[in-house]
Scaffold this motif. Structure first.
Motif, PDB file in Angstrom:
ATOM      1  N   ARG A   1       0.815  -1.214   0.000  1.00 17.70           N
ATOM      2  CA  ARG A   1       0.000   0.000   0.000  1.00 17.70           C
ATOM      3  C   ARG A   1       0.847   1.262   0.000  1.00 17.70           C
ATOM      4  NH1 ARG A   1      -4.267  -2.707   3.968  1.00 17.70           N
ATOM      5  NH2 ARG A   1      -5.114  -4.072   2.364  1.00 17.70           N
TER       6      ARG A   1
ATOM      7  N   LEU B   1      -2.959   5.004  -3.361  1.00 19.59           N
ATOM      8  CA  LEU B   1      -4.304   5.180  -3.898  1.00 19.59           C
ATOM      9  C   LEU B   1      -4.945   6.411  -3.271  1.00 19.59           C
ATOM     10  CD1 LEU B   1      -6.823   4.268  -5.416  1.00 19.59           C
ATOM     11  CD2 LEU B   1      -7.217   2.556  -3.681  1.00 19.59           C
TER      12      LEU B   1
ATOM     13  N   PHE C   1      -8.316   8.437  -2.941  1.00 14.38           N
ATOM     14  CA  PHE C   1      -9.747   8.260  -3.184  1.00 14.38           C
ATOM     15  C   PHE C   1     -10.393   9.551  -3.678  1.00 14.38           C
ATOM     16  CE2 PHE C   1      -9.094   4.411  -0.840  1.00 14.38           C
ATOM     17  CZ  PHE C   1      -9.988   3.553  -1.432  1.00 14.38           C
TER      18      PHE C   1
ATOM     19  N   TYR D   1     -12.983  11.377  -2.573  1.00 11.92           N
ATOM     20  CA  TYR D   1     -13.328  12.473  -1.669  1.00 11.92           C
ATOM     21  C   TYR D   1     -12.237  12.696  -0.643  1.00 11.92           C
ATOM     22  CZ  TYR D   1     -17.875  11.781  -3.733  1.00 11.92           C
ATOM     23  OH  TYR D   1     -18.886  11.647  -4.616  1.00 11.92           O
TER      24      TYR D   1
ATOM     25  N   GLU E   1     -12.343  14.499   1.789  1.00 16.57           N
ATOM     26  CA  GLU E   1     -12.957  14.587   3.116  1.00 16.57           C
ATOM     27  C   GLU E   1     -12.874  13.256   3.864  1.00 16.57           C
ATOM     28  OE1 GLU E   1     -14.408  15.565   0.356  1.00 16.57           O
ATOM     29  OE2 GLU E   1     -14.718  17.721   0.598  1.00 16.57           O
ATOM     30  N   HIS E   2     -12.717  12.154   3.105  1.00 17.70           N
ATOM     31  CA  HIS E   2     -12.674  10.852   3.752  1.00 17.70           C
ATOM     32  C   HIS E   2     -11.355  10.554   4.413  1.00 17.70           C
ATOM     33  CE1 HIS E   2     -16.216   9.164   1.257  1.00 17.70           C
ATOM     34  NE2 HIS E   2     -16.597   9.769   2.350  1.00 17.70           N
ATOM     35  N   GLN E   3     -10.352  11.385   4.213  1.00 15.44           N
ATOM     36  CA  GLN E   3      -9.087  11.038   4.840  1.00 15.44           C
ATOM     37  C   GLN E   3      -8.489  12.146   5.694  1.00 15.44           C
ATOM     38  OE1 GLN E   3      -6.835  10.204   1.082  1.00 15.44           O
ATOM     39  NE2 GLN E   3      -5.386  11.566   2.070  1.00 15.44           N
ATOM     40  N   LEU E   4      -8.982  13.385   5.556  1.00 12.21           N
ATOM     41  CA  LEU E   4      -8.404  14.467   6.346  1.00 12.21           C
ATOM     42  C   LEU E   4      -8.931  14.393   7.773  1.00 12.21           C
ATOM     43  CD1 LEU E   4      -8.783  17.332   3.730  1.00 12.21           C
ATOM     44  CD2 LEU E   4      -6.848  15.842   4.122  1.00 12.21           C
ATOM     45  N   PHE E   5      -8.035  14.356   8.747  1.00 15.56           N
ATOM     46  CA  PHE E   5      -8.512  14.268  10.132  1.00 15.56           C
ATOM     47  C   PHE E   5      -7.640  15.019  11.116  1.00 15.56           C
ATOM     48  CE2 PHE E   5      -5.570  11.426  12.347  1.00 15.56           C
ATOM     49  CZ  PHE E   5      -4.806  10.984  11.290  1.00 15.56           C
TER      50      PHE E   5
ATOM     51  N   ASP F   1      -1.433  16.064   8.869  1.00 15.69           N
ATOM     52  CA  ASP F   1      -2.225  15.106   8.109  1.00 15.69           C
ATOM     53  C   ASP F   1      -1.376  14.412   7.047  1.00 15.69           C
ATOM     54  OD1 ASP F   1      -5.398  14.664   8.011  1.00 15.69           O
ATOM     55  OD2 ASP F   1      -4.484  14.214   6.070  1.00 15.69           O
TER      56      ASP F   1
ATOM     57  N   PHE G   1       0.766  11.557   8.268  1.00 15.99           N
ATOM     58  CA  PHE G   1       0.127  10.312   8.702  1.00 15.99           C
ATOM     59  C   PHE G   1       0.637   9.086   7.929  1.00 15.99           C
ATOM     60  CE2 PHE G   1      -3.582   7.349   8.540  1.00 15.99           C
ATOM     61  CZ  PHE G   1      -3.607   7.036   9.888  1.00 15.99           C
ATOM     62  N   GLY G   2       0.704   9.199   6.606  1.00 14.85           N
ATOM     63  CA  GLY G   2       1.140   8.073   5.770  1.00 14.85           C
ATOM     64  C   GLY G   2       2.546   7.610   6.106  1.00 14.85           C
TER      65      GLY G   2
ATOM     66  N   ASN H   1       3.018   5.967   9.447  1.00 12.96           N
ATOM     67  CA  ASN H   1       2.558   4.584   9.524  1.00 12.96           C
ATOM     68  C   ASN H   1       3.581   3.603   8.972  1.00 12.96           C
ATOM     69  OD1 ASN H   1       0.079   4.871  10.763  1.00 12.96           O
ATOM     70  ND2 ASN H   1      -0.903   5.474   8.851  1.00 12.96           N
TER      71      ASN H   1
ATOM     72  N   PHE I   1      -9.833  21.475   7.258  1.00 11.87           N
ATOM     73  CA  PHE I   1     -11.266  21.406   6.976  1.00 11.87           C
ATOM     74  C   PHE I   1     -11.831  22.643   6.280  1.00 11.87           C
ATOM     75  CE2 PHE I   1     -10.350  18.775  10.676  1.00 11.87           C
ATOM     76  CZ  PHE I   1     -10.700  17.543  10.164  1.00 11.87           C
TER      77      PHE I   1
ATOM     78  N   MET J   1       4.302   8.927   0.993  1.00 15.48           N
ATOM     79  CA  MET J   1       4.788   7.563   1.217  1.00 15.48           C
ATOM     80  C   MET J   1       5.725   7.126   0.099  1.00 15.48           C
ATOM     81  SD  MET J   1       1.576   5.600   2.913  1.00 15.48           S
ATOM     82  CE  MET J   1       0.604   5.493   1.447  1.00 15.48           C
TER      83      MET J   1
END
Lengths: 281, 271
Positions: free
Chosen positions: A82, A87, A89, A91, A93-97, A104, A107-108, A111, A142, A160
């Motif tokens: 991975r 990859l 995606f 949106y 919005e599905h990964q920003l936190f 942010d 994060f990759g 990990n 956001f 990554m």
């Protein structure tokens, strides 16, 4: 040799009333350094297909090989796959936190178990590679505009250092200027960083200008696979399955029917212009 | 992976049970539960089993759909039956250790408890499998309408319920997508100890909450744009109407309850 898909089949909710065969006997070979566009209308299986390439979805049957290694082997390192097949995606919005954009993007690489310095260096590089303005690095993610969020999402995967970068509809919901910017950016990354790019889209217009290979998906199967001008030559068949060739293709065909000796294989506005001017010369 | 959750899931088919008025099905479920927890003796059990078998048969829902719902509560069933097995005092004591004992009443109790729980899940999941969430809340709203007189906001409750039910699949799908997006960035939701696992939830929960709030705002805006202002004076596109089938069903269900009660009084053995 990069990714090979051998007779990949996938069905959702097998054995229930909601059973759907999303992929049927997919055979593909993706070479290093290619710039590929995957096209198909909604529900054609293109999103399902790309999620197989980094092991997020396990094929119901068939094999997937990354650099000659079977990714379904017991001892295969999925996490490493991975990081090497990134990859992004649809949106962001599905990964920003995180609380800041910079964190942010960290994060990759974090990990992957890298040390703090390398992580931050990679995040910095990635954000610069996507042309993100430096003064916004420590803002919360956001409040950004759609285009900027997308840049951050791409940077989050780019940090990554993947060899293959897959982008699912990276231009959805963007205005024309934002769309051109993101596509230009992707094309630039392909040239400068030398990574393999797979671009998923339902718009021919988007991909025609940039990619050097197009895979057309229809009802879970590969319908066409080839260079853009060969694929667009089938524009009538494409129309029949709810897709359209670039507007240029239609224009050139009509001009030819009217008796103007133009090149019908022109796929971009630029090529078309040259060809029309040449016809009048 | 999370798609397999069956609770509240609707199974589309064309059967008598699917066609019945939701009020009938709600009423039947209540009667069924009363019967299930009040029956005594083998005849009553046979009656309930027969009734359950009959409705499952006419529902045209594959039986494995219901058993999938059972898997979720298997732990609960095992724990409650162990407690009633070892904790009930009785006449004949087979085995005793401190306060734990194995008695005849305990065995009967455990068996009954297991049967009741399993039947309860089968019966209620059959209702949700044959009724769409919309029909269900619609039925509830109409059935509870008299409570309006006591200032119970029946319409608002029904509306909240249908919105909540409607959003379950959306949020599940969203969770799936967010998980995948974070896994693509190397997030690991499966391995590690409890603290690491809890920490791994942050990248999942933050985007999920952000999107849930955004959706709620959008929905409120869309409802206001359509001049939604609560239940007063609001008409329905498809008002509920009883048909002959519904009246027949009421008759059958009441007959069923009467039979179970008679059976409990006539043949109350074994307990």
């Amino acid at each position: 040799m990069s990714i090979i898909l051998d007779k990949v089949n996938y069905s959702y909710s097998e054995g229930t009333a909601y059973h759907v065969q999303a992929l049927k006997d997919i055979n593909l070979k993706i070479e290093d350094g290619e710039f590929i566009g995957i096209i198909g209308h909604t529900g054609s299986g293109k999103s399902t297909l790309i999620q197989h390439m980094n092991g997020l979805i396990k094929a119901t049957s068939g094999g997937i090989y990354f650099h000659g290694q079977d990714i379904y082997d017991e001892d295969f390192n999925m996490k490493e796959l991975r990081s090497r097949v990134g990859l992004v995606f649809q949106y962001p919005e599905h990964q920003l936190f995180e609380t800041t954009i910079f964190d942010d993007v960290c994060f990759g690489p974090k990990n992957l178990g890298l040390d703090k310095k390398t992580v931050e260096l990679r995040a910095f590089e990635a954000l610069r590679n996507v042309g993100f303005p430096h003064e916004l690095f420590y803002q919360p993610p956001f409040d950004l505009s759609g285009g900027q969020k997308r840049r951050v999402a791409i940077a989050g995967v780019l940090a990554m250092k993947p060899e293959v970068l897959i982008l699912d509809e990276p231009t959805a919901g963007l205005d024309p200027a934002g769309r051109d910017e993101i596509l230009g950016l992707i094309s630039q990354m392909h040239k400068e960083l030398g990574i393999t790019i797979i671009l998923v889209s339902h718009s021919m217009e988007d991909v025609a200008k940039y990619v050097d290979r197009i895979i057309v998906m229809n009802q879970g199967s590969v319908m066409y696979d080839g260079v853009p001008k060969d694929v667009f030559r089938q524009y009538k068949e494409l129309e029949a399955v709810g897709l359209a060739a670039p507007q240029v293709t239609y224009l050139m065909h009509e001009l030819q029917e009217k008796g103007l000796p133009v090149d019908v294989d022109a796929t971009t506005v630029e090529e078309a212009k040259e060809s029309i001017l040449a016809a009048f010369r | 992976m999370i798609r397999d959750i069956t609770i509240g899931q609707y199974y589309p088919a064309d059967s008598l049970l699917h066609r019945l008025d939701p009020r009938v099905k709600l009423f039947t479920t209540v009667i069924y539960i009363i019967a299930l927890f009040s029956f005594k003796g083998i005849v009553g059990l046979a009656l309930i089993t027969g009734f359950l078998y009959y409705v499952i048969k006419i529902s045209k829902v594959p039986f494995r759909f219901m058993t999938r719902g059972l898997k979720a509560i298997i732990v609960l069933v095992v724990i409650t039956s162990i407690f009633s097995l070892l904790g009930t005092p009785g006449d004949i004591v087979f085995w005793k250790w401190k306060s734990l004992q194995l008695t005849d009443a305990g065995i009967i109790n455990a068996v009954l408890m297991t049967i009741r729980l399993v039947y309860l899940i089968l019966g209620t999941s059959l209702m949700t499998l044959t009724t769409t969430p919309n029909q269900l809340t619609n039925g509830l709203e109409t059935a509870l309408a008299p409570l309006n007189k006591f200032h119970v906001p029946v319409h608002s409750i029904a509306m909240m319920m249908s919105i909540a039910l409607r959003f379950i699949p959306i949020l599940i799908e969203e969770t799936d997508k967010i998980m995948k997006a974070q896994m693509a960035r190397g997030a690991d939701f499966e391995n590690g100890n409890l603290i690491q696992k809890a920490k791994a939830m942050v990248p999942l929960l933050v985007p999920l909450f952000v999107s849930a709030f955004r959706r709620a705002e959008d929905l409120a805006m869309a409802m206001e744009a359509r001049c939604y202002n609560g239940g007063e004076g609001r008409t329905k596109m498809k008002p509920l109407k009883y048909t002959q089938e519904d009246y027949n069903a009421y008759g059958i269900v009441i007959g069923f309850l009467v039979l179970v009660i008679i059976a409990a009084n006539v043949v109350p053995f074994p307990q």
